[in-house]
Design a protein around this motif. Structure first.
Motif, PDB file in Angstrom:
ATOM      1  N   UNK A   7     105.812 -18.536  53.037  1.00 47.58           N
ATOM      2  CA  UNK A   7     106.686 -19.691  52.822  1.00 47.58           C
ATOM      3  C   UNK A   7     105.934 -20.750  52.029  1.00 47.58           C
ATOM      4  N   UNK A   8     106.658 -21.480  51.209  1.00 45.99           N
ATOM      5  CA  UNK A   8     106.105 -22.647  50.520  1.00 45.99           C
ATOM      6  C   UNK A   8     106.676 -23.901  51.161  1.00 45.99           C
ATOM      7  N   UNK A   9     105.825 -24.891  51.383  1.00 42.55           N
ATOM      8  CA  UNK A   9     106.271 -26.169  51.936  1.00 42.55           C
ATOM      9  C   UNK A   9     105.800 -27.295  51.021  1.00 42.55           C
ATOM     10  N   UNK A  10     106.621 -28.318  50.881  1.00 44.31           N
ATOM     11  CA  UNK A  10     106.402 -29.371  49.889  1.00 44.31           C
ATOM     12  C   UNK A  10     106.311 -30.727  50.581  1.00 44.31           C
ATOM     13  N   UNK A  87     107.489 -16.890  47.251  1.00 49.35           N
ATOM     14  CA  UNK A  87     107.625 -16.908  48.708  1.00 49.35           C
ATOM     15  C   UNK A  87     108.981 -16.376  49.150  1.00 49.35           C
ATOM     16  N   UNK A  88     109.074 -16.061  50.428  1.00 50.60           N
ATOM     17  CA  UNK A  88     110.345 -15.589  50.990  1.00 50.60           C
ATOM     18  C   UNK A  88     111.290 -16.735  51.285  1.00 50.60           C
ATOM     19  N   UNK A  89     110.725 -17.927  51.547  1.00 45.66           N
ATOM     20  CA  UNK A  89     111.548 -19.101  51.841  1.00 45.66           C
ATOM     21  C   UNK A  89     110.751 -20.360  51.566  1.00 45.66           C
ATOM     22  N   UNK A  90     111.433 -21.505  51.639  1.00 48.92           N
ATOM     23  CA  UNK A  90     110.807 -22.793  51.335  1.00 48.92           C
ATOM     24  C   UNK A  90     111.340 -23.860  52.279  1.00 48.92           C
ATOM     25  N   UNK A 231     114.928 -24.172  54.056  1.00 50.64           N
ATOM     26  CA  UNK A 231     115.203 -24.669  55.404  1.00 50.64           C
ATOM     27  C   UNK A 231     115.344 -26.193  55.319  1.00 50.64           C
ATOM     28  N   UNK A 232     116.477 -26.708  55.747  1.00 55.64           N
ATOM     29  CA  UNK A 232     116.784 -28.124  55.549  1.00 55.64           C
ATOM     30  C   UNK A 232     116.334 -28.991  56.717  1.00 55.64           C
ATOM     31  N   UNK A 233     115.892 -30.201  56.390  1.00 53.68           N
ATOM     32  CA  UNK A 233     115.393 -31.158  57.387  1.00 53.68           C
ATOM     33  C   UNK A 233     116.419 -31.503  58.444  1.00 53.68           C
ATOM     34  N   UNK A 234     117.689 -31.609  58.056  1.00 53.75           N
ATOM     35  CA  UNK A 234     118.720 -32.135  58.952  1.00 53.75           C
ATOM     36  C   UNK A 234     118.931 -31.236  60.169  1.00 53.75           C
ATOM     37  N   UNK A 235     118.969 -29.902  59.936  1.00 58.02           N
ATOM     38  CA  UNK A 235     119.289 -29.005  61.056  1.00 58.02           C
ATOM     39  C   UNK A 235     118.373 -27.787  61.165  1.00 58.02           C
ATOM     40  N   UNK A 261     110.865 -28.172  63.949  1.00 60.84           N
ATOM     41  CA  UNK A 261     111.898 -27.126  64.034  1.00 60.84           C
ATOM     42  C   UNK A 261     111.966 -26.301  62.755  1.00 60.84           C
ATOM     43  N   UNK A 262     111.737 -26.931  61.600  1.00 64.96           N
ATOM     44  CA  UNK A 262     111.756 -26.200  60.321  1.00 64.96           C
ATOM     45  C   UNK A 262     110.650 -25.139  60.298  1.00 64.96           C
TER      46      UNK A 262
END
Length: 314
Positions: A7-10, A87-90, A231-235, A261-262
């Protein structure tokens, strides 16, 4: 090629420093090219600002937001150009969610630069300087922080806004209410409760006017379905529908960042490696507090970039 466990995170605001990415720009031409692209959109030299400006200049929210977006997109482009796998997700923390959307193909970089500049300006305008505040609460569980905020509000606004890791929550709101909440958190047993040097109470109801003003501009922008889940911050879930993503990016401005949670959601989906794509290593540090089984890499320097590319190769 995509690495199914990567995963990539920003990162979001707070990771900016004068002189950042100077060595990386010498090693990877994608850095300078991306900054030039952003400078054309902004109408000023963004690279010169972050190399030779003053820290207080890059701490202005309407400059911080395009700067961090550009830094993250530049590093992602350098990653791909130098053999890094997709990545598979971000996911992105607050502002960083916009970086994730650009890198996932949801919207064009120049459109994102314009939108985050306006996002920063409107967020700063929403609450006059000095009237809002944020504070980091260390060593207290989420429920205790929420209870302290409820007790301290007294008709004002104060709430938990960044769930960064277990035992690390940021609160925000009107200055007096945040001050009361700091004392309530200390009384409840917080190890530390300290004001943050930020210019507005982000992710609170006080930001709703900024969100409403930005909504029409987000609506007018072209959003595509993401090439990989974001993956969104809100939920703490992904969303494939462009219209739904637009709505989430409006809601995100006045809603808490559910970062713990993310990261947990990505781990449940099989992620075991995270790359922090931006200046600094704040998210890599938080990752270790959230789930020690996850390997976290930073790619701010050429050496870190090379090591992460080798470590995450399929």
């Amino acid at each position: 090629m995509t690495n199914p466990v990567l995963a990539f995170v920003f990162p979001g605001q707070g990771s900016q420093q004068i002189g950042m990415l100077s060595d990386t720009a010498k090693a990877f031409p994608e850095i300078g090219a991306t900054f030039s692209e952003a400078s054309s959109t902004l109408g000023y030299d963004l690279w010169d600002l972050c190399q030779n400006g003053a820290q207080e200049d890059i701490n202005l929210t309407e400059r911080t937001q395009p700067l961090l977006l550009t830094s993250s997109v530049a590093l992602y482009r350098a990653w791909l150009a130098n053999g890094g796998v997709k990545p598979a997700c971000m996911a992105g923390h607050s502002l960083g969610e916009w970086s994730a959307l650009v890198c996932a193909g949801v919207l064009a970089f120049d459109d994102a630069v314009r939108l985050v500049r306006e996002r920063g300006r409107l967020m700063q305008e929403a609450v006059p300087a000095g009237e809002g505040a944020m504070a980091a609460i260390i060593g207290l569980d989420d429920q205790a922080v929420e209870a302290a905020c409820a007790e301290a509000a007294q008709g004002g606004v104060v709430a938990a806004v960044n769930y960064n890791s277990p035992g690390q929550v940021v609160i925000a709101g009107s200055a007096a209410a945040v001050e009361r909440a700091i004392e309530s958190c200390k009384a409840a047993g917080a190890k530390r409760a300290m004001p943050l040097p930020v210019s507005a109470p982000f992710h609170t109801e006080l930001m709703r006017p900024a969100a409403e003003k930005l909504a029409s501009q987000i609506e007018a922008a072209v959003f595509n379905a993401p090439e990989m889940p974001v993956i969104h911050n809100v939920h703490a879930k992904s969303e494939a529908n462009p219209a739904a993503i637009k709505a989430l990016m409006v809601e995100q401005i006045y809603s808490p960042v559910r970062w713990t949670s993310c990261v947990q959601a990505m781990a449940v989906d099989g992620v075991s490696q995270l790359v922090e794509c931006g200046p600094g290593k704040v998210l890599a540090g938080l990752t270790k507090r959230i789930d020690r089984s996850l390997a976290a890499f930073s790619i701010e320097s050429p050496a870190q970039m090379s090591e992460a590319i080798a470590s995450t190769a399929v």
